[in-house]
Design a protein around this motif. Structure first.
Motif, PDB file in Angstrom:
ATOM      1  N   GLU A  11       0.595  -1.188  -0.042  1.00  0.00           N
ATOM      2  CA  GLU A  11      -0.079  -0.087  -0.028  1.00  0.00           C
ATOM      3  C   GLU A  11       0.772   1.241  -0.024  1.00  0.00           C
ATOM      4  O   GLU A  11       0.464   2.378  -0.677  1.00  0.00           O
ATOM      5  N   PHE A  12       1.830   1.188   0.893  1.00  0.00           N
ATOM      6  CA  PHE A  12       2.870   2.330   0.807  1.00  0.00           C
ATOM      7  C   PHE A  12       3.375   2.676  -0.677  1.00  0.00           C
ATOM      8  O   PHE A  12       3.577   3.805  -0.925  1.00  0.00           O
ATOM      9  N   GLN A  13       3.828   1.565  -1.119  1.00  0.00           N
ATOM     10  CA  GLN A  13       4.762   1.676  -2.457  1.00  0.00           C
ATOM     11  C   GLN A  13       3.360   2.056  -3.551  1.00  0.00           C
ATOM     12  O   GLN A  13       3.813   2.958  -4.292  1.00  0.00           O
ATOM     13  N   ARG A  14       2.139   1.878  -3.595  1.00  0.00           N
ATOM     14  CA  ARG A  14       1.360   2.139  -4.628  1.00  0.00           C
ATOM     15  C   ARG A  14       0.996   3.618  -4.180  1.00  0.00           C
ATOM     16  O   ARG A  14       0.568   4.430  -5.107  1.00  0.00           O
ATOM     17  N   ASP A  15       0.897   4.075  -3.088  1.00  0.00           N
ATOM     18  CA  ASP A  15       0.650   5.384  -2.702  1.00  0.00           C
ATOM     19  C   ASP A  15       1.902   6.543  -3.188  1.00  0.00           C
ATOM     20  O   ASP A  15       1.447   7.322  -3.626  1.00  0.00           O
ATOM     21  N   HIS A  16       2.972   5.973  -3.290  1.00  0.00           N
ATOM     22  CA  HIS A  16       4.286   6.499  -3.709  1.00  0.00           C
ATOM     23  C   HIS A  16       3.941   6.642  -5.117  1.00  0.00           C
ATOM     24  O   HIS A  16       4.620   7.511  -5.780  1.00  0.00           O
ATOM     25  N   GLU A  17       3.712   5.692  -5.776  1.00  0.00           N
ATOM     26  CA  GLU A  17       3.585   5.405  -7.293  1.00  0.00           C
ATOM     27  C   GLU A  17       2.393   6.600  -7.677  1.00  0.00           C
ATOM     28  O   GLU A  17       2.597   7.261  -8.596  1.00  0.00           O
ATOM     29  N   THR A  18       1.456   6.575  -7.019  1.00  0.00           N
ATOM     30  CA  THR A  18       0.444   7.725  -7.374  1.00  0.00           C
ATOM     31  C   THR A  18       0.711   9.078  -7.101  1.00  0.00           C
ATOM     32  O   THR A  18       0.579   9.866  -7.974  1.00  0.00           O
ATOM     33  N   LEU A  19       1.626   9.310  -5.915  1.00  0.00           N
ATOM     34  CA  LEU A  19       2.238  10.563  -5.909  1.00  0.00           C
ATOM     35  C   LEU A  19       3.181  10.958  -6.830  1.00  0.00           C
ATOM     36  O   LEU A  19       3.183  12.013  -7.546  1.00  0.00           O
ATOM     37  N   GLY A  20       4.063   9.975  -7.359  1.00  0.00           N
ATOM     38  CA  GLY A  20       4.738  10.149  -8.420  1.00  0.00           C
ATOM     39  C   GLY A  20       4.184  10.581  -9.857  1.00  0.00           C
ATOM     40  O   GLY A  20       4.553  11.478 -10.385  1.00  0.00           O
ATOM     41  N   ARG A  21       3.068   9.528 -10.140  1.00  0.00           N
ATOM     42  CA  ARG A  21       2.406  10.017 -11.348  1.00  0.00           C
ATOM     43  C   ARG A  21       1.720  11.256 -11.218  1.00  0.00           C
ATOM     44  O   ARG A  21       1.870  12.122 -12.319  1.00  0.00           O
TER      45      ARG A  21
END
Length: 163
Positions: A11-21
């Motif tokens: 979940e943490f990794q998905r959140d950071h990917e969302t932030l990055g995009r």
């Protein structure tokens, strides 16, 4: 790795990917001079990133301070502050309003600081594994509860959780 650790990490990794995009979309629009698209991307990221930002600042960073120390965590908080500064400006951008080149450059610098934060999140991920399992379970529950509450990033900042 326990299921809780894996779920929290994922979940943490998905959140950071969302932030990055989202940050990439904002930066691309600003570079192209498309202020309307930059505002739209900021409004979307304001909503999609709020729960994660609130989780980091209310739950994770206090624990991270114990592991990494104040200077490191203060740098993360400063990144958040610069990111929300850009988001806050762009979400209030009126359709008829145009940014100046200097304003775009300033916003791009703030977005770049937050992009570096999300790109260098490996230290965050590594720290999760160093937190006791009971805290990780509490973290996962807190993150999921924040997702239900769905705060915006700007509302988290207004509540005083972003420096």
């Amino acid at each position: 790795m326990s299921d809780v650790v894996r779920e929290l990490f994922d979940e943490f990794q998905r959140d950071h990917e969302t932030l990055g995009r989202g940050l990439h979309a904002i930066a691309s629009a600003l570079r192209a001079g498309d202020d309307g698209q930059a505002g739209a991307a900021a409004r979307e990221l304001n909503h999609t990133a709020g729960a994660h930002i609130a989780f980091e600042e209310r739950h994770f960073y206090p624990e991270l301070r114990k592991l990494l120390g104040n200077p490191e965590v203060e740098a993360f908080e400063n990144d958040h502050a610069r990111g929300v500064q850009a988001i806050a400006r762009l979400v209030t951008l009126q359709p008829s309003e145009s940014l100046t080149a200097a304003q775009r450059d300033g916003l791009l610098q703030d977005v770049a600081a937050m992009q570096a934060h999300t790109d260098e999140c490996g230290e965050h991920f590594g720290a999760i594994g160093r937190v006791p399992l009971s805290r990780q379970e509490a973290f996962l529950a807190a993150l999921r509860q924040l997702r239900v509450q769905s705060p915006t990033w700007t509302s988290v900042a207004k509540q005083g959780h972003t420096q």
